[in-house]
Design a protein around this motif. Sequence first.
Motif, mmCIF file in Angstrom:
data_model
loop_
_atom_site.group_PDB
_atom_site.id
_atom_site.type_symbol
_atom_site.label_atom_id
_atom_site.label_comp_id
_atom_site.label_asym_id
_atom_site.label_seq_id
_atom_site.Cartn_x
_atom_site.Cartn_y
_atom_site.Cartn_z
ATOM 1 N N GLU A 25 0.203 -3.789 -6.696
ATOM 2 C CA GLU A 25 1.001 -2.389 -5.740
ATOM 3 C C GLU A 25 -0.431 -1.427 -4.936
ATOM 4 O OE1 GLU A 25 3.364 -1.744 -10.138
ATOM 5 O OE2 GLU A 25 1.840 -0.414 -8.758
ATOM 6 N N THR A 26 0.469 -0.799 -4.827
ATOM 7 C CA THR A 26 0.087 0.290 -3.589
ATOM 8 C C THR A 26 0.218 1.650 -4.370
ATOM 9 O OG1 THR A 26 -0.044 0.041 -1.084
ATOM 10 C CG2 THR A 26 2.315 -0.387 -1.262
ATOM 11 N N SER A 27 -0.697 2.433 -3.227
ATOM 12 C CA SER A 27 -0.201 3.482 -2.702
ATOM 13 C C SER A 27 0.174 4.334 -1.649
ATOM 14 C CB SER A 27 -1.641 4.403 -3.404
ATOM 15 O OG SER A 27 -3.047 3.847 -2.298
ATOM 16 N N HIS A 28 0.594 3.587 -1.024
ATOM 17 C CA HIS A 28 1.012 3.628 0.599
ATOM 18 C C HIS A 28 2.210 4.059 -0.129
ATOM 19 C CE1 HIS A 28 -2.442 1.448 2.431
ATOM 20 N NE2 HIS A 28 -2.127 1.849 3.070
ATOM 21 N N VAL A 29 2.981 5.291 1.406
ATOM 22 C CA VAL A 29 3.940 5.777 0.702
ATOM 23 C C VAL A 29 5.195 4.813 1.226
ATOM 24 C CG1 VAL A 29 4.859 7.748 1.360
ATOM 25 C CG2 VAL A 29 3.143 8.150 0.626
ATOM 26 N N PHE A 30 4.796 4.780 2.784
ATOM 27 C CA PHE A 30 5.677 3.536 3.425
ATOM 28 C C PHE A 30 5.808 2.188 2.674
ATOM 29 C CE2 PHE A 30 6.132 8.227 4.725
ATOM 30 C CZ PHE A 30 8.325 8.030 4.595
ATOM 31 N N LEU A 31 6.667 1.403 2.618
ATOM 32 C CA LEU A 31 6.432 0.187 1.960
ATOM 33 C C LEU A 31 7.634 0.110 3.203
ATOM 34 C CD1 LEU A 31 6.198 0.331 -2.013
ATOM 35 C CD2 LEU A 31 4.568 0.407 0.128
ATOM 36 N N SER A 32 6.798 -1.528 3.351
ATOM 37 C CA SER A 32 7.943 -2.809 3.960
ATOM 38 C C SER A 32 8.830 -3.259 3.131
ATOM 39 C CB SER A 32 7.549 -4.276 4.839
ATOM 40 O OG SER A 32 6.894 -4.638 3.159
ATOM 41 N N LYS A 33 9.834 -4.311 3.539
ATOM 42 C CA LYS A 33 10.811 -4.188 2.590
ATOM 43 C C LYS A 33 9.920 -6.127 1.408
ATOM 44 C CE LYS A 33 12.816 -7.897 5.613
ATOM 45 N NZ LYS A 33 13.716 -8.452 6.980
ATOM 46 N N GLY A 34 9.142 -5.890 1.872
ATOM 47 C CA GLY A 34 8.284 -7.079 0.712
ATOM 48 C C GLY A 34 7.287 -6.626 -0.191
ATOM 49 N N ALA A 35 7.876 -4.749 0.247
ATOM 50 C CA ALA A 35 6.411 -4.353 -0.519
ATOM 51 C C ALA A 35 4.987 -3.815 -0.300
ATOM 52 C CB ALA A 35 6.985 -4.553 -2.488
ATOM 53 N N ARG A 36 5.064 -4.494 0.282
ATOM 54 C CA ARG A 36 3.296 -3.373 1.451
ATOM 55 C C ARG A 36 3.629 -2.652 2.207
ATOM 56 N NH1 ARG A 36 2.236 -9.713 3.417
ATOM 57 N NH2 ARG A 36 2.039 -10.876 1.372
ATOM 58 N N PRO A 37 2.792 -2.186 2.534
ATOM 59 C CA PRO A 37 2.346 -1.395 3.207
ATOM 60 C C PRO A 37 2.960 -1.332 5.401
ATOM 61 C CG PRO A 37 0.206 -1.795 2.434
ATOM 62 C CD PRO A 37 1.521 -2.454 1.583
ATOM 63 N N LEU A 38 3.995 -0.549 5.274
ATOM 64 C CA LEU A 38 4.581 -0.390 6.619
ATOM 65 C C LEU A 38 3.230 -0.229 7.460
ATOM 66 C CD1 LEU A 38 7.312 -0.745 7.651
ATOM 67 C CD2 LEU A 38 7.149 1.751 8.320
ATOM 68 N N SER A 39 3.474 -0.989 8.770
ATOM 69 C CA SER A 39 3.185 -1.397 9.007
ATOM 70 C C SER A 39 2.907 -0.675 11.057
ATOM 71 C CB SER A 39 1.982 -2.715 10.139
ATOM 72 O OG SER A 39 3.651 -3.018 10.281
ATOM 73 N N ARG A 40 2.518 -0.399 11.734
ATOM 74 C CA ARG A 40 2.996 0.292 13.241
ATOM 75 C C ARG A 40 3.243 -0.558 13.656
ATOM 76 N NH1 ARG A 40 0.967 4.416 16.270
ATOM 77 N NH2 ARG A 40 2.691 4.089 18.412
ATOM 78 N N GLU A 41 3.866 -2.271 13.747
ATOM 79 C CA GLU A 41 4.343 -2.846 14.337
ATOM 80 C C GLU A 41 5.587 -2.989 14.695
ATOM 81 O OE1 GLU A 41 0.106 -3.676 15.335
ATOM 82 O OE2 GLU A 41 1.161 -3.336 13.099
ATOM 83 N N VAL A 42 5.548 -3.057 13.053
ATOM 84 C CA VAL A 42 6.812 -2.379 12.148
ATOM 85 C C VAL A 42 7.555 -1.644 12.545
ATOM 86 C CG1 VAL A 42 8.739 -2.432 9.949
ATOM 87 C CG2 VAL A 42 6.570 -4.610 10.451
ATOM 88 N N PHE A 43 6.885 -0.319 12.287
ATOM 89 C CA PHE A 43 7.058 0.811 12.125
ATOM 90 C C PHE A 43 7.769 1.121 13.905
ATOM 91 C CE2 PHE A 43 7.366 5.347 14.229
ATOM 92 C CZ PHE A 43 8.196 5.436 13.309
#
Length: 186
Positions: free
Chosen positions: A148-166
Amino acid sequence: RLTALKSFYRFLTKYELVLVDLTEELELPKETRALPVVLSKKDREKLFAGADLATLLGYRDRTMLEVLYGSGIRVSELVNLCTEDLRLAEGLVVVRQGKGKKDRTVPLGKVAGSYLGEYLARVRPKLMAGWHGGVHRRTTPGFRPRDETSHVFLSKGARPLSREVFDQVFKKYVLLAGLTARVTPH
């Protein structure tokens, strides 16, 4: 070019290949910084309209665009936002370790706050649970639950979104909007 020429003449003078540095009193022009170009309201609306609000990732993407626009934070600050950094009732976002490694509190526009509230209530829990495109990933063969993560924006894999994906997401919406000028998130 003038800097290179001045440097060359300093070299020539140092090694006594010339008697006088002809560039000694030459003043370099001050570099002017151009003002940033901002999107027109029409172009901004076209950019934001590309996100499909009927899908989880589309709603996430629209929320990210609204938060960037409604707060003025940087992309790196956006992808590092954690749920404890949000003070939605007050219309504020706390940016931790932003530019200059300093914390700051920034106002969040009402539209961005509304999208963010809805995203946190309806979309993020499904992303956390592993939903994507209407298929529950926990029942998909080979799916391993993520921490689980506390990051607001998540990837489709439920991981914190990276700058590159954004950056990929942003470029997709710029193309969908048909914007030809150089467009940056900031």
